[in-house]
Design an enzyme around this catalytic site. Structure first.
Site, mmCIF file in Angstrom:
data_model
loop_
_atom_site.group_PDB
_atom_site.id
_atom_site.type_symbol
_atom_site.label_atom_id
_atom_site.label_comp_id
_atom_site.label_asym_id
_atom_site.label_seq_id
_atom_site.Cartn_x
_atom_site.Cartn_y
_atom_site.Cartn_z
ATOM 1 N N GLY A 91 -75.044 7.442 -55.324
ATOM 2 C CA GLY A 91 -73.767 7.883 -55.878
ATOM 3 C C GLY A 91 -73.937 9.232 -56.561
ATOM 4 N N THR A 92 -75.069 9.391 -57.236
ATOM 5 C CA THR A 92 -75.347 10.660 -57.935
ATOM 6 C C THR A 92 -75.333 11.826 -56.944
ATOM 7 O OG1 THR A 92 -76.684 9.486 -59.558
ATOM 8 C CG2 THR A 92 -77.076 11.853 -59.357
ATOM 9 N N ASN A 98 -68.284 3.229 -66.436
ATOM 10 C CA ASN A 98 -69.405 2.314 -66.239
ATOM 11 C C ASN A 98 -69.824 1.599 -67.509
ATOM 12 O OD1 ASN A 98 -70.033 5.180 -66.513
ATOM 13 N ND2 ASN A 98 -72.160 4.533 -66.675
ATOM 14 N N GLN A 137 -68.213 2.918 -59.837
ATOM 15 C CA GLN A 137 -68.181 1.685 -60.618
ATOM 16 C C GLN A 137 -66.966 0.817 -60.271
ATOM 17 O OE1 GLN A 137 -70.333 -0.629 -62.886
ATOM 18 N NE2 GLN A 137 -70.948 1.512 -62.734
ATOM 19 N N SER A 167 -71.246 4.227 -54.198
ATOM 20 C CA SER A 167 -72.649 3.819 -54.200
ATOM 21 C C SER A 167 -72.722 2.357 -53.780
ATOM 22 C CB SER A 167 -73.231 3.995 -55.601
ATOM 23 O OG SER A 167 -74.578 3.635 -55.608
ATOM 24 N N ALA A 168 -73.698 2.036 -52.913
ATOM 25 C CA ALA A 168 -73.757 0.679 -52.345
ATOM 26 C C ALA A 168 -74.196 -0.379 -53.349
ATOM 27 C CB ALA A 168 -74.709 0.672 -51.160
ATOM 28 N N HIS A 169 -75.101 0.000 -54.268
ATOM 29 C CA HIS A 169 -75.705 -1.067 -55.095
ATOM 30 C C HIS A 169 -74.724 -1.666 -56.091
ATOM 31 C CE1 HIS A 169 -76.846 1.276 -58.839
ATOM 32 N NE2 HIS A 169 -76.744 2.282 -58.015
ATOM 33 N N THR A 229 -82.635 12.953 -41.704
ATOM 34 C CA THR A 229 -82.539 11.669 -41.005
ATOM 35 C C THR A 229 -81.892 10.633 -41.910
ATOM 36 O OG1 THR A 229 -84.496 12.197 -39.713
ATOM 37 C CG2 THR A 229 -83.919 9.868 -39.870
ATOM 38 N N CYS A 280 -78.190 3.670 -66.745
ATOM 39 C CA CYS A 280 -79.007 4.808 -66.324
ATOM 40 C C CYS A 280 -79.673 5.489 -67.521
ATOM 41 C CB CYS A 280 -78.149 5.807 -65.553
ATOM 42 S SG CYS A 280 -77.095 5.014 -64.352
#
Ligand code: PLP
Length: 373
Positions: free
Chosen positions: A57-58, A145, A173, A195-197, A233, A318
């Site tokens: 995400g960053t 967040n 978030q 962001s996936a997580h 890649t 973070c």
């Protein structure tokens, strides 16, 4: 590397490089395409071609803001960035970096409930719009967040349209945790970071939505991947995991998280004296609770809860490991002591009522013990 055609060799499925045109490469590319479609569907993105995968995400936030900055500079314009004082460091530090290059950055204030002043934003937009040499970007988070407070993204998007400002939304978030799911189309933004997580996907994979036709300078050069918008890649496994997590988002889970969060907050208020829930009067994410216990150091409570097997955060995750007061709570008008006295609880879809009850059974004594010291 020479390898052989293996039509049903499932163990080889992840081997190919999506940039290669042989069968193994095509398989990897098809897996990426499928994930892109799932993500577009989940987040109201009109075309999957508008998604660029990033390493986090960053990185998506950096790509949006720096990409817009360098585009403005190339066009000979003066770059202005309007953001808020409660953004994630990905935005705040990028804003400060761009200031060091000559951009102007404005950090909107928020009130005690974590809401920004839309009048202040509109006045700023109106004054910047009077000079055609200005290139203005508004970058705001869909949800905070640390507190879960939700900004009125669509209303802000309309203001940006009115004053011809580019709009970037940090939706990292917000996805999967809003009562009405986040939709890029509804947001009226031209750039959106993901962001996936945050939705149970793998760590280290993000995405940037770039509206069709929008010109940005790429952060990474050196390859034709992602339609030349992000060289390198691709992280095939991460992308596939992100797509799966997006496809599995379930509104029923969101409703269940809200029920559990409301129960937790009501019980905390009943069991522990002198506690304040941040942003309670604002629209909030369904899973986030920011609890300020007066006279209690948030990091002491965090460590005591950790010994009970309960993982919470102080400030933003973070920034954990540092004892700096939360910049979000300071911006909301709390003093330094108060801004060190909060913990953030983030519930996930897997959390159970029994786990919340365990938390509630240990919390009152832990708070009392720390207050007594
Ligand atoms: N923006 C917000 C609002 C966040 O909460 C986070 C991470 O917590 C990020 C951006 C950065 O995302 P990532 O951890 O994928 O770099």
């Amino acid at each position: 590397m020479l390898y052989f055609f293996a039509p049903d060799a499932s163990a080889d499925d992840s081997y190919g490089n999506p940039a290669s045109i042989h069968w193994a490469g095509r398989k990897a590319k098809a897996a990426i395409d499928e994930a892109r479609e799932a993500i577009a569907r989940a987040f109201g993105i009109a075309s999957e071609e508008e998604i660029v995968f990033t390493g986090s995400g960053t990185e998506a936030v950096n790509a949006a803001l720096k990409g817009a900055y360098f585009h403005a500079v190339q066009a000979g314009k003066r770059f202005h960035l309007i953001t808020s004082a409660v953004e994630h460091e990905a935005t705040l530090e990028t804003a400060r970096f761009l200031e060091s290059l000559g951009a102007r950055a404005y950090f909107l204030e928020v009130d005690r409930d974590g809401q920004l002043s839309e009048t202040q934003l509109e006045n700023l937009l109106a004054s910047l719009a009077t000079d055609p040499e200005n290139f203005t970007v508004v970058s705001l988070m869909a949800a905070n967040n640390e507190t879960g407070v939700v900004f009125p993204i669509r209303r802000i998007g309309k203001k940006c349209q009115r004053y011809h400002a580019l709009f970037h939304v940090d939706a990292v978030q917000a996805i999967g945790k809003l009562e009405t799911p986040f939709s890029v189309g509804d947001s009226l933004a031209q750039l959106v970071s993901f962001s996936a997580h945050k939705i149970g996907g793998p760590k280290g994979i993000g995405a940037l939505y770039i509206q069709r036709g929008l010109k940005l300078v790429s952060l990474l050069h050196g390859g034709a991947q992602e339609r030349r918008r992000r060289a390198g890649t691709q992280n095939v496994a991460g992308i596939v995991g992100f797509g799966k997590a997006a496809a599995l988002l379930d509104p029923e889970e969101t409703a269940r998280m809200k029920e559990l969060r409301d129960y937790l907050e009501a019980e905390v208020e009943r069991l522990v004296p002198d506690v304040r829930i941040q942003g309670k009067k604002s629209p909030r994410l369904v899973n986030t609770s920011n609890l300020l216990f007066r006279g209690v150091r948030g990091d002491s409570l965090l460590m005591s809860l950790d010994l009970e097997g309960i993982a919470v955060s102080t400030g933003s995750a973070c920034a954990s490991g540092t004892v700096n007061p939360s910049h979000v709570l300071l911006a909301m008008g709390f003093d330094k002591e108060e801004a060190k006295s909060a913990i953030r609880i983030s519930l996930g879809a897997q959390n159970t009522r029994a786990e919340v009850d365990h938390f509630l059974s240990v919390l009152p004594q832990l708070v009392e013990r720390i207050r007594a010291k």
